[in-house]
Design a protein around this motif. Structure first.
Motif, PDB file in Angstrom:
ATOM      1  N   ALA A  82     114.558  75.605   3.542  1.00 29.64           N
ATOM      2  CA  ALA A  82     114.126  77.446   3.913  1.00 29.64           C
ATOM      3  C   ALA A  82     113.024  77.899   2.332  1.00 29.64           C
ATOM      4  O   ALA A  82     112.030  78.439   2.627  1.00 29.64           O
ATOM      5  N   LEU A  83     113.459  77.550   1.822  1.00 29.12           N
ATOM      6  CA  LEU A  83     112.339  78.420   0.198  1.00 29.12           C
ATOM      7  C   LEU A  83     111.318  77.837   0.464  1.00 29.12           C
ATOM      8  O   LEU A  83     109.914  78.082   0.555  1.00 29.12           O
ATOM      9  N   MET A  84     110.958  76.278   0.386  1.00 28.51           N
ATOM     10  CA  MET A  84     110.408  75.486   0.487  1.00 28.51           C
ATOM     11  C   MET A  84     109.471  75.541   1.605  1.00 28.51           C
ATOM     12  O   MET A  84     108.436  75.183   1.736  1.00 28.51           O
ATOM     13  N   LEU A  85     109.993  75.740   3.175  1.00 32.56           N
ATOM     14  CA  LEU A  85     109.192  75.791   4.060  1.00 32.56           C
ATOM     15  C   LEU A  85     108.088  76.949   3.882  1.00 32.56           C
ATOM     16  O   LEU A  85     107.464  76.928   4.667  1.00 32.56           O
ATOM     17  N   LEU A  86     108.942  78.297   3.488  1.00 30.81           N
ATOM     18  CA  LEU A  86     108.272  79.516   3.039  1.00 30.81           C
ATOM     19  C   LEU A  86     107.719  79.079   2.550  1.00 30.81           C
ATOM     20  O   LEU A  86     106.248  79.753   2.469  1.00 30.81           O
ATOM     21  N   LEU A  87     107.103  78.546   1.062  1.00 27.35           N
ATOM     22  CA  LEU A  87     107.167  78.521   0.253  1.00 27.35           C
ATOM     23  C   LEU A  87     105.382  77.983   0.954  1.00 27.35           C
ATOM     24  O   LEU A  87     104.266  78.054   0.877  1.00 27.35           O
ATOM     25  N   VAL A  88     105.427  76.782   1.945  1.00 22.60           N
ATOM     26  CA  VAL A  88     104.102  75.254   2.537  1.00 22.60           C
ATOM     27  C   VAL A  88     103.947  75.800   3.082  1.00 22.60           C
ATOM     28  O   VAL A  88     102.198  76.401   3.169  1.00 22.60           O
ATOM     29  N   SER A  89     104.014  76.731   3.729  1.00 21.89           N
ATOM     30  CA  SER A  89     104.183  77.987   4.985  1.00 21.89           C
ATOM     31  C   SER A  89     102.694  78.863   4.856  1.00 21.89           C
ATOM     32  O   SER A  89     101.616  78.912   5.253  1.00 21.89           O
ATOM     33  N   ALA A  90     103.347  79.905   3.768  1.00 21.32           N
ATOM     34  CA  ALA A  90     102.664  80.531   3.309  1.00 21.32           C
ATOM     35  C   ALA A  90     101.352  80.049   2.581  1.00 21.32           C
ATOM     36  O   ALA A  90     100.439  80.856   2.743  1.00 21.32           O
ATOM     37  N   VAL A  91     101.458  79.458   1.815  1.00 20.41           N
ATOM     38  CA  VAL A  91     100.260  78.520   1.096  1.00 20.41           C
ATOM     39  C   VAL A  91      99.085  78.189   1.574  1.00 20.41           C
ATOM     40  O   VAL A  91      97.645  78.549   1.654  1.00 20.41           O
ATOM     41  N   ALA A  92      99.578  77.507   2.747  1.00 23.12           N
ATOM     42  CA  ALA A  92      98.977  77.122   3.822  1.00 23.12           C
ATOM     43  C   ALA A  92      98.463  77.837   4.427  1.00 23.12           C
ATOM     44  O   ALA A  92      97.388  77.478   4.947  1.00 23.12           O
ATOM     45  N   LEU A  93      98.581  78.893   5.080  1.00 23.47           N
ATOM     46  CA  LEU A  93      98.379  80.294   5.440  1.00 23.47           C
ATOM     47  C   LEU A  93      97.092  81.018   5.157  1.00 23.47           C
ATOM     48  O   LEU A  93      96.070  80.533   4.936  1.00 23.47           O
ATOM     49  N   VAL A  94      97.691  80.636   3.996  1.00 17.50           N
ATOM     50  CA  VAL A  94      96.788  81.391   2.409  1.00 17.50           C
ATOM     51  C   VAL A  94      95.521  80.559   2.619  1.00 17.50           C
ATOM     52  O   VAL A  94      93.492  80.800   2.348  1.00 17.50           O
ATOM     53  N   HIS A 338     109.084  77.282 -10.683  1.00 15.69           N
ATOM     54  CA  HIS A 338     107.982  77.093 -11.140  1.00 15.69           C
ATOM     55  C   HIS A 338     107.850  76.547 -10.269  1.00 15.69           C
ATOM     56  O   HIS A 338     106.172  76.042 -10.291  1.00 15.69           O
ATOM     57  N   ILE A 339     108.385  75.582  -9.283  1.00 18.00           N
ATOM     58  CA  ILE A 339     107.270  74.857  -8.561  1.00 18.00           C
ATOM     59  C   ILE A 339     106.941  76.010  -6.998  1.00 18.00           C
ATOM     60  O   ILE A 339     106.151  75.977  -7.031  1.00 18.00           O
ATOM     61  N   VAL A 340     107.795  77.561  -6.770  1.00 14.31           N
ATOM     62  CA  VAL A 340     107.371  78.700  -6.377  1.00 14.31           C
ATOM     63  C   VAL A 340     105.932  78.959  -6.867  1.00 14.31           C
ATOM     64  O   VAL A 340     104.658  78.949  -6.460  1.00 14.31           O
ATOM     65  N   ASN A 341     106.088  79.944  -8.414  1.00 15.67           N
ATOM     66  CA  ASN A 341     104.859  79.707  -9.227  1.00 15.67           C
ATOM     67  C   ASN A 341     104.194  79.177  -9.723  1.00 15.67           C
ATOM     68  O   ASN A 341     102.605  79.771  -8.583  1.00 15.67           O
ATOM     69  N   ASP A 342     104.455  77.605  -9.646  1.00 19.89           N
ATOM     70  CA  ASP A 342     102.860  76.544 -10.016  1.00 19.89           C
ATOM     71  C   ASP A 342     102.438  76.956  -8.636  1.00 19.89           C
ATOM     72  O   ASP A 342     100.955  76.293  -8.742  1.00 19.89           O
ATOM     73  N   ALA A 343     102.690  76.931  -7.552  1.00 20.90           N
ATOM     74  CA  ALA A 343     102.181  76.751  -6.280  1.00 20.90           C
ATOM     75  C   ALA A 343     100.989  77.692  -6.518  1.00 20.90           C
ATOM     76  O   ALA A 343      99.995  77.648  -5.630  1.00 20.90           O
ATOM     77  N   LEU A 344     102.049  79.050  -5.873  1.00 24.34           N
ATOM     78  CA  LEU A 344     100.642  80.490  -6.465  1.00 24.34           C
ATOM     79  C   LEU A 344     100.049  80.305  -7.352  1.00 24.34           C
ATOM     80  O   LEU A 344      98.489  80.305  -7.195  1.00 24.34           O
ATOM     81  N   MET A 345     100.155  80.175  -8.902  1.00 27.20           N
ATOM     82  CA  MET A 345      99.747  79.598 -10.207  1.00 27.20           C
ATOM     83  C   MET A 345      98.242  79.220  -9.368  1.00 27.20           C
ATOM     84  O   MET A 345      97.084  79.037  -9.739  1.00 27.20           O
ATOM     85  N   THR A 346      98.901  77.314  -9.309  1.00 28.89           N
ATOM     86  CA  THR A 346      97.177  76.507  -9.124  1.00 28.89           C
ATOM     87  C   THR A 346      96.507  77.344  -7.565  1.00 28.89           C
ATOM     88  O   THR A 346      94.946  76.644  -7.371  1.00 28.89           O
ATOM     89  N   LEU A 347      96.814  77.700  -6.522  1.00 25.47           N
ATOM     90  CA  LEU A 347      96.572  77.967  -5.162  1.00 25.47           C
ATOM     91  C   LEU A 347      95.322  79.120  -5.775  1.00 25.47           C
ATOM     92  O   LEU A 347      93.878  79.175  -5.385  1.00 25.47           O
TER      93      LEU A 347
END
Lengths: 496, 129
Positions: A82-94, A338-347
């Motif tokens: 669920a955490l990954m789902l939220l991360l992927v969909s939110a990053v994809a939205l942005v 770090h999966i969460v943070n790195d997705a945001l930093m890379t974005l």
């Protein structure tokens, strides 16, 4: 009724919208990005409802078409997925928010082709985070891979060649995964991850189980771009169009690392992966450490911002894969954080690259001259992203690195700790070099009547998501404590 | 040596897939022509498909078409029918393989338009210039 079907809706919304977007065609291009955002908004909402629900009630199993597992395909939403789902969909939205502007400039008239592939890719990524079936995992991984090949090949110049190399490497990786799945199917007669995990312990001594594990891991490492299997990544991500790299760079490698955690913990047990072959984790952590050293050094040699970022992505993959194989609670917590943070930093940093390419045409280091005055908002967000990549508190990057270093010390892997510190220092050198160019070097700029530098900020659709991501980096950093104690630790408890 | 030969003959289907896989792997790595690389990739995928299909086989077993009422009553001896699941899975894998081949051919066409050749070393030479 509705809440029981949320996992299916979150995957179906972008998939159905891909059809709609393609039917709209090139003439109504202005409608396409908003529609894509609506569908991803639905996915994000589903994920936002699911996360607190599964944290409270435990994992949710959704059976596709009503076929009961282990025969039918099952979507499992436990707190980690669920955490990954939220991360992927939110990053994809942005990412989609910004993609509209850059795609309209890069490939006018072909927006519908781009966004149809783009939405199918996101749909595949969302399904990957939830799938509970090993063959389904292979199919979804190939859906994301095939759409990515197309999206990369839409770029100019060397993009098709980079895409072709990625096709060859990606197919080898996927075939290895399929082969590993086949071995497991012969051994257990099942494809369901939980079911295999239940049957497998009786067979742990066998060579075939170990071979299957090796195939699965090597397959997933090729997809993750784990050193030394990373050679396809830098060119593919550099020459991809801006709209593509903003989406795939933050998400693809991170989802693959999540899948590795899933395969180790759900299909195999951590005891198998870590205890039965005690030399293997050491070797992998060393490979990760050496990979971090080499990728960071290669990043130093680059003169183009986007290419430098791709080598940093490879180094970050080393962080996460190494952390999973350190075998302790601290390091695994650090890996997920770090999966969460790195997705945001890379974005954040790829959005900066996208904005600079939009305004300057390319993003070599000399294009950054004087940008602090010309594009102040973009560069403010760049500074936050850079600080996070280096690991300066209170940005998000600091906290996950803290956990990773503590985990490394606890496991006694000092080479890994040294690699983390080395990579942070290299990142500091890299980003301060750009900050220096952008801040001090810029005497020959166009001035207006009052002698001030003329602002040339990228369009709002690029700058707004960028600022949002930069704010998110600080907010996630400041709330790292509650995020770890409230979500990640309970999520990891479900894994064991 | 005797034992090895017996081992190979007893499990010849697996040896065929190993050999095919190595041929495909060699072509992907050693060939300099992009189309040859792609063909190697296809051989590689086909080897895995053959491997999967051969896992469903049972000696002296028939087609997996059974009477519904008998099956629901549990009166079918599973040893008399072939396991259909690997074949069904491979239908999906074949579709995946065809899609990858299609997109790879499209990408190869774009590479050819860009550089006028499909030999990897000639392309790298043109990029260097």
């Amino acid at each position: 009724m509705i809440s029981a079907n949320l996992p299916a809706y979150s995957v179906a919304a972008p998939l159905l919208m891909a059809v709609v977007v393609n039917l709209l065609g090139g003439r109504r291009a202005a409608l396409i990005p908003p529609l894509a955002m609506v569908s991803l908004g639905i996915s994000t909402l589903c994920a936002a409802f699911l996360l607190p629900q599964v944290l409270r009630d435990g994992p949710l199993s959704y059976t596709m078409g009503g076929w009961e597992p282990p025969w039918g395909i099952e979507l499992i939403v436990d707190p980690l997925s669920a955490l990954m789902l939220l991360l992927v969909s939110a990053v994809a939205l942005v990412a989609t928010w910004s993609a509209g502007a850059s795609v309209a400039k890069d490939m006018p008239g072909r927006e519908h082709h781009f966004f149809a592939l783009y939405l199918i890719l996101i749909s595949g990524l969302l399904a990957l985070t939830m799938t509970g079936d090993t063959f389904n995992l292979y199919v979804m991984l190939e859906i994301t891979a095939i759409t990515t090949y197309g999206l990369i090949a839409m770029g100019r110049e060397r993009a098709p060649l980079a895409s072709f190399n990625y096709i060859i490497m990606g197919t080898i990786g996927a075939c290895f995964l399929l082969l590993g799945t086949g071995y497991l199917y012969i051994l257990t007669g099942s494809l369901n991850m939980v079911d295999i995990g239940r049957i497998l312990p009786e067979l742990y001594g066998g060579a075939a189980v170990a071979t299957a594990f090796a195939f699965l891991m090597v397959g997933i490492w090729i997809k993750t771009a784990f050193f030394p299997l990373h050679s396809w990544l830098p060119n593919a991500y550099t020459y991809a169009p801006s709209g593509t790299s903003v989406l795939i760079a933050p998400l693809m490698t991170k989802v693959s690392v999540y899948l590795m955690i899933r395969l180790i913990y759900t299909v195999y047990s951590p005891e198998y992966a870590f205890v039965l072959h005690p030399a293997v984790p050491h070797l992998i952590v060393w490979a990760a450490a050496i990979g971090i050293f080499i990728a960071s050094s290669l990043a130093l040699a680059q003169v183009e911002f986007k290419k430098m970022l791709t080598y940093i992505v490879v180094a970050e993959v080393g962080y996460m894969v190494g952390a999973v194989w350190l075998i302790n609670e601290q390091a695994l917590t650090g890996a997920v954080l770090h999966i969460v943070n790195d997705a945001l930093m890379t974005l954040c940093l790829f959005l900066v690259a996208s904005a600079v390419v939009y305004q300057q045409g390319s993003c070599r280091f000399e294009d950054f001259r004087g940008l602090y005055r010309r594009m102040p908002w973009t560069m403010a967000a760049f500074t936050v992203g850079a600080f996070s990549m280096i690991g300066i508190p209170p940005t998000a990057g600091f906290f996950s690195k803290w956990y990773l270093i503590l985990g490394g010390i606890e496991a006694g892997q000092y080479l890994y700790v040294a690699a983390l510190v080395f990579s942070s220092l290299v990142n500091a050198i890299l980003f301060f070099r750009i900050i220096e160019i952008a801040f001090f070097d810029g005497a020959d700029q166009a001035l207006d009547a009052n002698g001030r530098v003329i602002r040339a900020e990228a369009p709002g659709a690029l700058v707004q998501p960028l600022l949002l991501t930069a704010v998110a980096l600080i907010v996630v950093g400041l709330s790292a404590g509650p995020l770890v104690s409230g979500v990640i630790v309970p999520a990891l408890a479900w894994l064991h | 040596m005797e034992g090895l030969l017996e081992e190979i003959v007893a499990k010849y289907n697996y040896w065929i897939y190993v050999v095919l896989m190595m041929i495909g792997f060699y072509a992907m790595i050693a060939k300099r022509n992009l189309v040859k690389k792609l063909i190697g990739m296809n051989i590689f995928q086909t080897a895995i498909i053959l491997f999967f299909v051969s896992t469903g086989v049972k000696r002296d077993a028939g087609l997996p078409i059974v009477d519904k009422d008998l099956a629901l009553a549990g009166a079918i001896d599973v040893a008399t029918v072939v396991n259909p699941l690997p074949h069904v899975l491979m239908l999906t894998a074949i579709v995946v393989g065809v899609s990858v081949t299609g997109i790879a051919l499209a990408v190869i066409m774009r590479v050819y338009r860009e550089y006028g050749t499909l030999e990897e070393d000639e392309i790298l030479e043109k990029i260097g210039r």
